[in-house]
Design a protein around this motif. Structure first.
Motif, PDB file in Angstrom:
ATOM      1  N   ASP A 255      33.802 -37.710 -55.110  1.00 36.32           N
ATOM      2  CA  ASP A 255      33.599 -36.264 -54.995  1.00 36.32           C
ATOM      3  C   ASP A 255      32.513 -35.859 -53.990  1.00 36.32           C
ATOM      4  O   ASP A 255      32.426 -34.683 -53.631  1.00 36.32           O
ATOM      5  N   TYR A 256      31.690 -36.803 -53.540  1.00 36.11           N
ATOM      6  CA  TYR A 256      30.568 -36.421 -52.685  1.00 36.11           C
ATOM      7  C   TYR A 256      30.586 -37.120 -51.328  1.00 36.11           C
ATOM      8  O   TYR A 256      29.700 -36.910 -50.519  1.00 36.11           O
TER       9      TYR A 256
ATOM     10  N   PRO B 200      26.646 -33.968 -61.227  1.00 32.75           N
ATOM     11  CA  PRO B 200      26.437 -32.631 -60.640  1.00 32.75           C
ATOM     12  C   PRO B 200      25.025 -32.098 -60.856  1.00 32.75           C
ATOM     13  O   PRO B 200      24.523 -31.306 -60.050  1.00 32.75           O
ATOM     14  N   THR B 201      24.347 -32.525 -61.907  1.00 35.02           N
ATOM     15  CA  THR B 201      22.978 -32.068 -62.151  1.00 35.02           C
ATOM     16  C   THR B 201      22.046 -32.514 -61.034  1.00 35.02           C
ATOM     17  O   THR B 201      21.132 -31.784 -60.633  1.00 35.02           O
TER      18      THR B 201
ATOM     19  N   GLY C 222      24.497 -31.545 -57.276  1.00 38.51           N
ATOM     20  CA  GLY C 222      25.164 -30.263 -57.092  1.00 38.51           C
ATOM     21  C   GLY C 222      26.663 -30.408 -57.297  1.00 38.51           C
ATOM     22  O   GLY C 222      27.176 -31.447 -57.711  1.00 38.51           O
ATOM     23  N   GLN C 223      27.378 -29.333 -56.993  1.00 34.04           N
ATOM     24  CA  GLN C 223      28.826 -29.334 -57.155  1.00 34.04           C
ATOM     25  C   GLN C 223      29.480 -30.296 -56.161  1.00 34.04           C
ATOM     26  O   GLN C 223      28.937 -30.617 -55.121  1.00 34.04           O
ATOM     27  N   ALA C 224      30.664 -30.747 -56.499  1.00 35.82           N
ATOM     28  CA  ALA C 224      31.398 -31.692 -55.659  1.00 35.82           C
ATOM     29  C   ALA C 224      31.602 -31.123 -54.262  1.00 35.82           C
ATOM     30  O   ALA C 224      31.886 -29.934 -54.086  1.00 35.82           O
ATOM     31  N   LYS C 225      31.458 -31.990 -53.259  1.00 35.65           N
ATOM     32  CA  LYS C 225      31.571 -31.564 -51.872  1.00 35.65           C
ATOM     33  C   LYS C 225      32.995 -31.706 -51.331  1.00 35.65           C
ATOM     34  O   LYS C 225      33.370 -31.025 -50.373  1.00 35.65           O
TER      35      LYS C 225
END
Length: 803
Positions: free
Chosen positions: A552-553, A593-594, A597-600
């Motif tokens: 996700d990142y 995510p903590t 952050g939110q998925a890129k």
């Protein structure tokens, strides 16, 4: 920047006050000078070469034509700051400006007034400083009048003795009455050191400045008189047969008087001894001896003295005969390669083969290896591991953006500031003639009017030629045959064919998700824990959390962004520890995510509900493989074809070829013969902001169109790649491993590949092949049969070849 002073003139002050033009503090563009010190009222010509200075001149001519001249404490440098620029300078006005055919800007400027630098405001694109003009005042008295009178007389005497002062300058000085202008004109005309001139410029008090100028002129007169006496003595001692040696004898007499003769002899002897110790080849030693003989005859004050001395220093310091001994232990080399790099078995196998050959035949000229792969796959670090395994020195040279051939071959010594090319500079820095030499980004070399660096590299990277590599600066051959050259590139297409022919290409494919996770735990996480001062027991990342970070990142074939994200996790935990966290931190999947952050990124997934007119293709990108949806639509119209989604010319031709194939074979593939009558066809590839091109989408394009015209959806969980011909044959394409891995990530169950790409299946991890049904096809008929066979859902993962 090059500064040239060909003549100096002065205009008498009109106001009697050199600071008459001075006003409030203001912003001035600054031209830094390495040697020139400009005084108010002096008129001098300049020749300047830097592009930033040329832009400064252009901007100034649009305003008030006022510039600031500041002298540098050091020789010319690329970065000027308040530490390496004197604080007092001179404002000047541009009287004339012109440009030469060579690109230089010629200026005629006149000094106006002194100023003090308050601060440097800008350094790009050129220097700008906020300055405060310095106002000079004085009270006339008998002492100043006496010094003015004495100064005029002494300057007249000096101008009669000096060969470099024009006669009209002496007459002009006699007409000057203002002590400030007189001190500046006479001081600025002296042939003295830069520091002494700057001291005069910074002396604001008029009486003190007059005293300093008197002392300097008195010293200059003594030197001129001594030189005249020496000339007279030499002339009386020489007869008619010695006149050919007049200049040489004069230099010797000057050296004897100044006590420099013994020092010159010691310098030459020291250089000769170092040359013999350096072990130069015969041709190089002969050239060095010739330059050493020249050096012994050149005065130390001549600019050529330093040029020759620098050349000899380069010849001495190059490792002509310094060779490190190779450690040809294959077991140890394998251990080091496995320790530093995960997988990459083909590359490691080739490196071990190279070492094995070196062990059997040490003098063999090996091939030049070229590592090709996406960014972050370990190309440069592989070179470091090879150097460590061989116990050789390691040097790296980045060729990205190099456009000047002289960067490779060096400048000829006829140019000011000439140096050897970066190849020879790197060899000198390595300290041995057999280092592991990485030439990074060889696919990003440019070419322009300054030459073609790629052509210059042909000699460097040819084992049959580089034993006598010729650098323009050295002008003698240097043996590069012992150097292990390794080049790196992201793609082969931009490497000139002649250069590519000299290298053995080793492909470094992108890593699979499982490989990335293994590398993250084995290499990246331990390295980042140490870099952030954390102990292994203070931070634990679960495999599920690492998988989420990877999916996700990051979106890459390499590992750079993954390492950045791991570093971000370590930084966050390091902060918690610094704030008093005493318990060990374990990062679960839901915690990611903590911290990050939110998925890129969101990966494309297989279609859950297939519809007619949509097919799934496979594409290769520099950061790995991706699935690609081909969407088609028909509407009432006049037989027009519309293509959208940033499609390149090659993909556009694939669509046209597919449409022609369908129209020719319509009755045989379940499509009505007049399907193209009174309709328009729209083909779209989503992610329209991303340019897309290449022939490998041809199979998917044709399948999507057949699905549209026959109103049949393509089988669920099927993706395909391949180039098509008008006759319906399937041509092989590249990037098979990356494409298959992308299909596996997206949840695809079946993949159609060209039959000629069967050899590429060896590179696919076994666990991926076990979970996919792979069809190898030769014709579009086979593709359509598979794509619309709804009953052939694979009950078990296997590999198939369509007959």
């Amino acid at each position: 920047m090059e500064e040239k002073i060909t003549n100096t003139k002065v205009t008498p002050t009109e106001s009697g006050n050199p600071a008459a033009e001075a006003g409030e503090a203001r912003l001035l563009p600054i031209i830094p000078m390495s040697e020139l010190v400009l005084f108010p009222r002096l008129i001098i010509p300049l020749a300047l070469w830097e592009e930033s200075i040329q832009r400064l001149i252009d901007d100034t001519l649009l305003k008030d034509k006022i510039i600031g001249i500041l002298t540098s404490r050091q020789p010319a440098t690329e970065v000027y700051t308040t530490e390496n620029l004197y604080p007092i300078g001179t404002a000047a006005v541009i009287l004339k400006m012109g440009k030469t055919q060579e690109g230089a800007v010629r200026l005629l400027i006149q000094g106006l007034y002194r100023f003090k630098v308050e601060e440097l405001v800008d350094t790009e694109p050129y220097i700008q400083a906020r300055v405060s003009p310095i106002t000079e005042t004085y009270e006339a008295d008998l002492e100043i009048d006496a010094m003015v009178s004495s100064l005029k007389g002494m300057f007249k005497k000096m101008s009669e003795l000096s060969p470099y002062l024009p006669t009209e300058l002496g007459a002009m000085v006699q007409e000057l009455d203002d002590p400030r202008v007189l001190a500046d004109v006479t001081g600025g005309s002296l042939n003295i050191a830069k520091t002494e001139k700057q001291d005069l410029l910074e002396t604001i008090e008029v009486k003190e400045r007059l005293q300093k100028v008197l002392r300097l002129i008195s010293r200059e007169i003594e030197i001129l008189e001594l030189g005249k006496q020496i000339q007279a003595n030499v002339k009386t001692e020489m007869d008619k047969a010695q006149k050919d040696y007049y200049l040489r004898e004069q230099i010797k007499a000057l050296q004897k008087e100044l006590g420099e003769g013994d020092e010159r002899s010691r310098e030459v002897d020291e250089l000769r001894e170092r040359l013999l110790e350096a072990g130069l080849p015969e041709a190089a030693l002969k050239e060095a001896e010739r330059e050493l003989t020249r050096l012994s005859r050149i005065p130390s004050t001549s600019p050529d003295h330093q040029v020759v001395r620098t050349y000899l220093e380069w010849m001495i310091e190059l490792p002509w005969n310094v060779t490190t001994e190779d450690r040809l232990d294959l077991a140890e080399a394998k251990r080091i390669l496995d320790e530093d790099h995960y997988n990459l078995e083909k590359v490691k196998k080739r490196i071990l083969e190279f070492l094995a050959v070196r062990q059997l035949k040490p003098d063999m000229k090996g091939s030049i290896l070229c590592f090709v792969g996406p960014p972050g796959t370990g190309k440069t670090s592989l070179g470091k591991s090879i150097a460590r395994a061989l116990e050789r020195k390691f040097v790296r040279l980045s060729l990205g953006g190099v456009r000047d051939e002289a960067e490779i071959r060096g400048h000829r010594r006829t140019y000011v500031g000439a140096l050897p090319g970066r190849i020879i500079q790197s060899i000198r820095r390595a300290g041995s003639n057999n280092p592991v030499f990485i030439l990074d980004e060889i696919d990003k070399i440019g070419a322009d009017f300054r030459g073609d660096p790629a052509s210059a590299l042909l000699e460097v990277l040819d084992p049959e030629q580089n034993s006598s590599f010729s650098d323009h600066y050295l002008e003698v051959g240097f043996d590069l045959s012992k150097v292990m050259f390794i080049t790196t590139a992201n793609m082969l297409d931009t490497i000139p064919p002649a250069l590519r022919d000299r290298m053995e290409v080793l492909q470094l494919p992108g890593y699979t998700e499982e490989e990335k996770i293994q590398i993250a735990f084995s290499y990246l996480l331990p390295r980042q824990l140490e870099a952030h001062g954390l102990k292994p027991e203070q931070l634990t990342i679960t495999p599920e959390a690492m998988r989420r970070v990877t999916a996700d990142y990051t979106r890459e074939a390499g590992l750079r962004n993954l390492e950045r994200e791991v570093a971000a996790l370590c930084r966050s935990v390091a902060r918690e520890v610094a704030e008093g966290l005493t318990t060990a931190r374990t990062i679960q999947e839901e915690d990611v995510p903590t911290y990050l952050g939110q998925a890129k990124f969101f990966r494309e997934t297989a279609l859950d509900h297939p519809e007619p007119g949509i097919a799934t293709g496979l594409a290769w990108t520099p950061v790995g493989g991706e699935i690609l949806f081909i969407e088609t639509l028909r509407m009432p119209g006049s037989s027009k074809l519309k293509l959208t989604g940033q499609i390149g010319e090659v993909m556009r031709e694939s669509v046209e070829a597919a449409l022609s194939f369908i129209r020719a074979r319509a009755p045989y593939i379940g499509v009505e013969e007049d399907f193209f009558k009174d309709i328009d066809i729209h083909v779209h590839v989503p992610s329209g902001a991303i340019p897309k091109d290449g022939p490998s989408a041809g199979v998917a394009m044709l399948t999507a169109l057949v699905s549209l015209f026959s109103d049949r959806p393509v089988k669920k969980g099927l993706a395909m790649t391949g180039e098509i011909t008008l006759r319906g044959h399937i041509m092989p394409v590249g990037g098979i491993k990356d494409k298959v891995l992308a299909a596996h990530r997206a949840g695809i169950k079946e993949v159609i590949l060209p039959a000629q790409n069967a050899k590429d299946l060896e590179d696919i991890p076994p666990n991926v092949k076990d979970e996919l049904l792979i069809h190898l096809v030769e014709r579009m008929d086979q593709v359509l049969e598979i794509a619309f066979d709804q009953a052939s859902e694979a009950s078990q993962p296997r590999q198939a070849a369509a007959a």
